[in-house]
Design an enzyme around this catalytic site. Structure first.
Site, PDB file in Angstrom:
ATOM      1  N   ARG A   1     -14.457  -7.288  -0.666  1.00  0.00           N
ATOM      2  CA  ARG A   1     -13.782  -6.996   0.611  1.00  0.00           C
ATOM      3  C   ARG A   1     -13.207  -5.569   0.577  1.00  0.00           C
ATOM      4  O   ARG A   1     -12.565  -5.163  -0.377  1.00  0.00           O
ATOM      5  CB  ARG A   1     -12.670  -8.007   0.842  1.00  0.00           C
ATOM      6  CG  ARG A   1     -11.862  -7.780   2.142  1.00  0.00           C
ATOM      7  CD  ARG A   1     -10.609  -6.964   1.909  1.00  0.00           C
ATOM      8  NE  ARG A   1      -9.729  -6.947   3.078  1.00  0.00           N
ATOM      9  CZ  ARG A   1      -8.637  -6.198   3.171  1.00  0.00           C
ATOM     10  NH1 ARG A   1      -8.293  -5.404   2.194  1.00  0.00           N
ATOM     11  NH2 ARG A   1      -7.890  -6.228   4.247  1.00  0.00           N
ATOM     12  N   VAL A   2     -13.453  -4.834   1.616  1.00  0.00           N
ATOM     13  CA  VAL A   2     -12.884  -3.497   1.726  1.00  0.00           C
ATOM     14  C   VAL A   2     -11.999  -3.474   2.961  1.00  0.00           C
ATOM     15  O   VAL A   2     -12.407  -3.931   4.032  1.00  0.00           O
ATOM     16  CB  VAL A   2     -13.995  -2.427   1.835  1.00  0.00           C
ATOM     17  CG1 VAL A   2     -13.393  -1.050   2.052  1.00  0.00           C
ATOM     18  CG2 VAL A   2     -14.870  -2.439   0.586  1.00  0.00           C
ATOM     19  N   GLY A   3     -10.785  -2.965   2.805  1.00  0.00           N
ATOM     20  CA  GLY A   3      -9.841  -2.915   3.930  1.00  0.00           C
ATOM     21  C   GLY A   3      -9.922  -1.609   4.685  1.00  0.00           C
ATOM     22  O   GLY A   3     -10.918  -0.876   4.614  1.00  0.00           O
ATOM     23  N   ASP A   4      -8.855  -1.309   5.406  1.00  0.00           N
ATOM     24  CA  ASP A   4      -8.822  -0.094   6.231  1.00  0.00           C
ATOM     25  C   ASP A   4      -8.514   1.163   5.433  1.00  0.00           C
ATOM     26  O   ASP A   4      -8.823   2.273   5.877  1.00  0.00           O
ATOM     27  CB  ASP A   4      -7.744  -0.256   7.310  1.00  0.00           C
ATOM     28  CG  ASP A   4      -6.359  -0.478   6.699  1.00  0.00           C
ATOM     29  OD1 ASP A   4      -6.239  -1.336   5.801  1.00  0.00           O
ATOM     30  OD2 ASP A   4      -5.405   0.214   7.093  1.00  0.00           O
TER      31      ASP A   4
ATOM     32  N   THR B   1       0.843  -1.194   0.000  1.00  0.00           N
ATOM     33  CA  THR B   1       0.000   0.000   0.000  1.00  0.00           C
ATOM     34  C   THR B   1       0.882   1.248   0.000  1.00  0.00           C
ATOM     35  O   THR B   1       2.005   1.198   0.495  1.00  0.00           O
ATOM     36  CB  THR B   1      -0.855  -0.045   1.279  1.00  0.00           C
ATOM     37  OG1 THR B   1      -1.704  -1.172   1.186  1.00  0.00           O
ATOM     38  CG2 THR B   1      -1.660   1.208   1.511  1.00  0.00           C
TER      39      THR B   1
ATOM     40  N   GLY C   1      -5.476  -5.041   7.191  1.00  0.00           N
ATOM     41  CA  GLY C   1      -6.574  -4.085   7.271  1.00  0.00           C
ATOM     42  C   GLY C   1      -7.671  -4.406   8.257  1.00  0.00           C
ATOM     43  O   GLY C   1      -8.200  -3.504   8.922  1.00  0.00           O
TER      44      GLY C   1
ATOM     45  N   THR D   1      -0.618   1.103   6.903  1.00  0.00           N
ATOM     46  CA  THR D   1      -0.455  -0.035   5.993  1.00  0.00           C
ATOM     47  C   THR D   1      -0.302  -1.300   6.823  1.00  0.00           C
ATOM     48  O   THR D   1       0.386  -1.299   7.835  1.00  0.00           O
ATOM     49  CB  THR D   1       0.762   0.116   5.063  1.00  0.00           C
ATOM     50  OG1 THR D   1       0.958  -1.147   4.393  1.00  0.00           O
ATOM     51  CG2 THR D   1       2.034   0.486   5.808  1.00  0.00           C
ATOM     52  N   GLY D   2      -0.979  -2.347   6.394  1.00  0.00           N
ATOM     53  CA  GLY D   2      -0.883  -3.590   7.157  1.00  0.00           C
ATOM     54  C   GLY D   2      -2.152  -4.395   7.032  1.00  0.00           C
ATOM     55  O   GLY D   2      -2.918  -4.211   6.080  1.00  0.00           O
TER      56      GLY D   2
END
Ligand code: ASP
Length: 336
Positions: free
Chosen positions: A227-230, A199, A253, A250-251
């Site tokens: 899927r939606v991350g952070d 990211t 999520g 970043t990581g």
């Protein structure tokens, strides 16, 4: 009468205090993702490619700040460069979903106004960070997803590309390998934290003392449909408030969302009076670590203090201000 004359004399002799603000120490901090980045992970040639691109992004943002430009513009410029670069997991070169697609998430926030914009699951917008900014500035909403986000992008004249634009042979090969490994192990590898992240993000402080933060990603490889991350979640992947700090994450999520990582760091700075470094350490090395997850953050305060904190092996990162310019990949003490 005498009192009156004294008053008049005082009035004209008292110097009018000019509104004088010291220019803030302009600073930009960027990241290109955290993950299993131990020394030896890349050849010296590959490392040079990453370092050069990080420097280019850093300098593109810094130049804007140095010329008196806005933190938001610096953040956008740095991220656009990294989105266009195939080696990062954002824009071109994004990782593939389990179904072999690129679904991109991004967000941006203005620390002066707390305005924010975010997009999730876009597949045809060349630079998702530009779309996030358009959402912030040209709509009454904060977040758009999928088809609607793309409709908004078209209506606002953003550059559209075919979904194939984001595909690179390296990412495709990794995807195929992951699919194969999954079949062999007969297990769901969708959110294995063994996958290297990539990211991109930036935080900036301009001469007027305004902070901004932005983040852009293809998410986690093998993520499931929708899927939606952070990254597009304000308070998790991105946060900026002139009163406390600016953060880009970043990581892994799912954990960054549950822990509202970005907002927690700024809240600790604002409510507990912690330094950005202390707050970042607490959140990454304790709260995130205790949940068994990994990743990192870049954090910048209104005084120019900053932190680049991660509990993964490494994090592509860089910082530039009047006194320093550095880019790094591995953990401290592990740089060659
Ligand atoms: N945080 C991103 C996500 O979970 C992935 C990353 O930072 O690499 O979507």
């Amino acid at each position: 009468m005498r009192v009156f004359l004294t008053f008049i004399a005082l009035f004209f002799t008292t110097p009018v205090m000019a509104e004088h603000h010291e220019a803030a120490p302009v600073t930009i901090v960027i990241h290109g993702g955290a993950g299993a980045l131990a020394p030896g992970r890349y050849s010296p040639e590959q490392e040079a490619v990453f370092r050069d691109k990080l420097s280019e992004a850093l300098n593109a943002g810094y130049e804007i700040l140095d010329n008196g430009g806005a933190a938001l513009d610096a953040v956008e410029a740095a991220i656009v460069l990294m989105e266009d670069a195939p080696m990062f997991n954002a824009g071109k070169g994004a990782v593939f979903t389990r179904e072999g697609k690129n679904e991109l998430d991004s967000s941006i926030m203005d620390g002066a106004t707390l305005n924010a914009g975010a997009v999730a699951g876009v597949t045809r917008v060349k630079n998702p960070i530009k779309l996030a900014r358009a959402v912030m500035e040209k709509s009454e909403h904060v977040m758009f997803a999928r088809d609607g986000a793309e409709k908004f992008a078209k209506e606002n004249g953003l550059e559209m590309v075919k979904p194939g634009y984001f595909k690179t042979p390296e990412r495709w090969a990794r995807y195929k390998k992951a699919l194969k490994a999954e079949k062999e192990k007969e297990k769901d590898a969708s959110l294995s934290h063994d996958f290297k992240y990539g990211t991109v993000g930036a935080v900036a402080l301009d001469a007027n003392g305004n902070l901004a933060a932005g983040t852009s990603t293809g998410g986690m490889m093998m993520k499931k449909y929708g899927r939606v991350g952070d990254t597009p979640i304000i308070g998790a992947g991105t946060f900026a408030d002139n009163k406390s700090c600016a953060v880009s994450s970043t990581g892994w999520g799912e954990y960054f969302i549950r822990l509202t990582i970005a907002r927690d760091i700024c809240a600790q700075v604002e409510y507990q009076g912690k330094s950005v470094e202390e707050a970042a350490n607490d959140v990454i090395h304790h709260r995130l670590q205790d949940m068994g997850a990994d990743g990192g953050v870049i954090v910048l305060g209104p005084d120019g203090s900053y932190a680049m904190t991660f509990n993964s092996k490494g994090m592509f990162r860089g910082v530039k201000n009047a006194d320093t310019e550095q880019v790094a990949i591995y953990g401290e003490g592990e740089e060659e």
